[in-house]
Design an enzyme around this catalytic site. Sequence first.
Site, PDB file in Angstrom:
ATOM      1  N   GLY B  14       0.947  -1.241  -0.002  1.00 24.30           N
ATOM      2  CA  GLY B  14       0.039  -0.165   0.001  1.00 24.30           C
ATOM      3  C   GLY B  14       0.914   1.213  -0.012  1.00 24.30           C
ATOM      4  N   PHE B 105      -9.141  -4.405  -1.762  1.00 20.22           N
ATOM      5  CA  PHE B 105      -8.000  -4.928  -2.642  1.00 20.22           C
ATOM      6  C   PHE B 105      -7.466  -6.146  -2.290  1.00 20.22           C
ATOM      7  CE2 PHE B 105      -7.219  -0.074  -3.354  1.00 20.22           C
ATOM      8  CZ  PHE B 105      -8.053  -0.273  -4.591  1.00 20.22           C
ATOM      9  N   LYS B 240     -15.744   0.844  18.777  1.00 27.56           N
ATOM     10  CA  LYS B 240     -15.915   2.050  19.632  1.00 27.56           C
ATOM     11  C   LYS B 240     -16.707   3.014  19.133  1.00 27.56           C
ATOM     12  CE  LYS B 240     -12.084   4.421  17.706  1.00 27.56           C
ATOM     13  NZ  LYS B 240     -11.428   3.749  16.667  1.00 27.56           N
TER      14      LYS B 240
END
Lengths: 400, 400
Positions: B14, B105, B240
């Site tokens: 990435g 991806f 959360k």
Amino acid sequence: MSSASGREKICIIGSGNWGSAIATVVGRNAGRLDFCQDEVNMWVFDEKIDTEEGEIMLSELINTRHENAKYLPGIKIPKNVIAYPELKRACEGATLLIFVLPHQFLPKLLPTLREHADSNCRGVSLIKGLDFDSTTRKPILVSKSIEQSMGDGFRCGALMVSLRLHVQHRHSRLSAASSPQGANVANEVAEQHMCESTLACDFEDRELNDRTLAIFNEPPNFRVSRINDVAGAEVCGAIKNIVALGAGFVDGLNLGGNTKAALMRVGLLEMKQFCTTFFTGVEPSTFLESCGLADLITTCYGGRNRRCAELFARKQKESHTVDCGQLWMEIERKMLNGQKLQGTLAAEEVYLSLKSRQLLDVFPLMTTIYEIAFQGSPIDEITKGIRVADISSSSLISKV
Amino acid sequence: MSSASGREKICIIGSGNWGSAIATVVGRNAGRLDFCQDEVNMWVFDEKIDTEEGEIMLSELINTRHENAKYLPGIKIPKNVIAYPELKRACEGATLLIFVLPHQFLPKLLPTLREHADSNCRGVSLIKGLDFDSTTRKPILVSKSIEQSMGDGFRCGALMVSLRLHVQHRHSRLSAASSPQGANVANEVAEQHMCESTLACDFEDRELNDRTLAIFNEPPNFRVSRINDVAGAEVCGAIKNIVALGAGFVDGLNLGGNTKAALMRVGLLEMKQFCTTFFTGVEPSTFLESCGLADLITTCYGGRNRRCAELFARKQKESHTVDCGQLWMEIERKMLNGQKLQGTLAAEEVYLSLKSRQLLDVFPLMTTIYEIAFQGSPIDEITKGIRVADISSSSLISKV
């Protein structure tokens, strides 16, 4: 473990603002619980009260008008709460003593309580604070002091009511001077606003624990959870105020939510570490109870310790002084009408206690807060305290 | 567990904003750590970039100018980070794969990674989110999906960086639209502002765990603590945001710090309960790590979920609608430039997951938040959610 009638005899020791407030809850509960005698006794430190109809003794006022016009005006105290100015009569045959009075009155009262309460009597303390042995500097729980003075296997628990949040919530626009903290909180309880509390007691008898909880718990508004860990709960109540000073320093530096959350997390870990260092039977789960996490959050966002520490930080940034004691006094005069902050007192006691054991390294946050508050360390050092502590956080966690 | 050279070969999968930011940290660390090969590979999804000197491929830009001018402009990427547009070359012989790219991806890339990475390769995922099996509705960890696709005993951990707080801290005056969240957070990491993270991994080899930590940890500014509990850490990061919606509802009703602290406490307990219900190996201490408590506090005081939920509450108080989906869309359009909130998506997934197991009663807060957010329940019901949950808090605590 009951009086001659076979039912609980409850005696509340104290009749100030908080004593009167808890009397409203306990009075109502005793009135409807089968295992309790209807009448709840309340020992009153008697005094003359001026009323429209002339002077009247406080105890008489409570017993005739069912209101503590001086310390909790406007709130009805249940009729089954009977005020006694004489301690001996108030506590005669009591199976449950509820301590809700200034700490320093205890030594005078305990011998009488010991003599006249039921032989199987137990206690619950609402007194906030932590003592430190003047020689060893070891922290001593108020509940433990009471146990030792009462002797004969007397057991004492603690009820930790989240004070700060209620004040903050309803009276945030009032100055501290015009809104004495205790008063408003007690009023909230008495007026039956929602309030969370933790009852910490371990009477080694399930029924007795359940009964004690039932005497205090009045859902949905006065909601009490019970845990066994008295030390954890009492210590949280006392030392969270130190963390709140740190939160105020962070706010005064405008460091933002990131740093503040990190500080609160490290603070909770050090609170836990402090408890396990000095006491046995501390439970990790205590710190996630209302008396731990919830109370810490509200104290670090709301309370007076945070507020005064923020001002301290701003003043220190403006013009740094090493005479910190003088600055705190000015702040207390301005913000609290001269009342003493609890956080600074606790910070000093905890620091001396840790120092005498060479444990300052294990509590970098508490240490840094003390050094900033009292030794003239620059305010910016607060992030160092958080960072250093963070390195050891896994070990702090794993130890408990 | 090392490449042919006997040293770690790191490959970052990435090269977006976050990928480039973590590359700055990992690149610097690899450059100074003896057990790492100096060169860190970075797989780049290549694209043409317009520059003053004409079009240039992103990978070439990174390798010549050492900057990702499109996704992390102005930040130098260490020279030992080498960009590769071809995945096979990027991952050849890698012993550590760092996944930092959009979730969708992954399926296309994993077969190549499996074929060309070192046979002893392991992974760390920075991907936030939680999948849910479309049939069983069971939550699935991203790290676990990666492990399964990679096969052959491939182990994958997770690095949870506290996103929200940094955005809040520095850019609180910018609108969401002008300040895309990821960008600023990644910039903070790259610019070496203080940032707390939790690395959750358990490679069943102490040295390997320590090495992995050393590859990410760059104190004092990028401070990483390691824990074993991958499930707890990943789930905290995802759910959360649901609690933050509740915090926003409380804020929208002006209920104050008291109720909000109680909500956060119950929220943390339900997060814990959710983890232990669906995953094994969850550690109670995870919830006191940065990925748990600290991230929750900042999300409930800062983040976009809280902010949008506050507006939702105010609008519902003004004129109640049962078409909640429509209202959320309007809010997302106005506050987030049309981006989707994570909290509402998560609330829905978690609700369906709990409902299919008849567990709604055990998660009164999550359930109430969903009912308010999607089923037209009145906003005021939020206190009911806190209260009900509170009754069971001791059992929630004791179960873990």
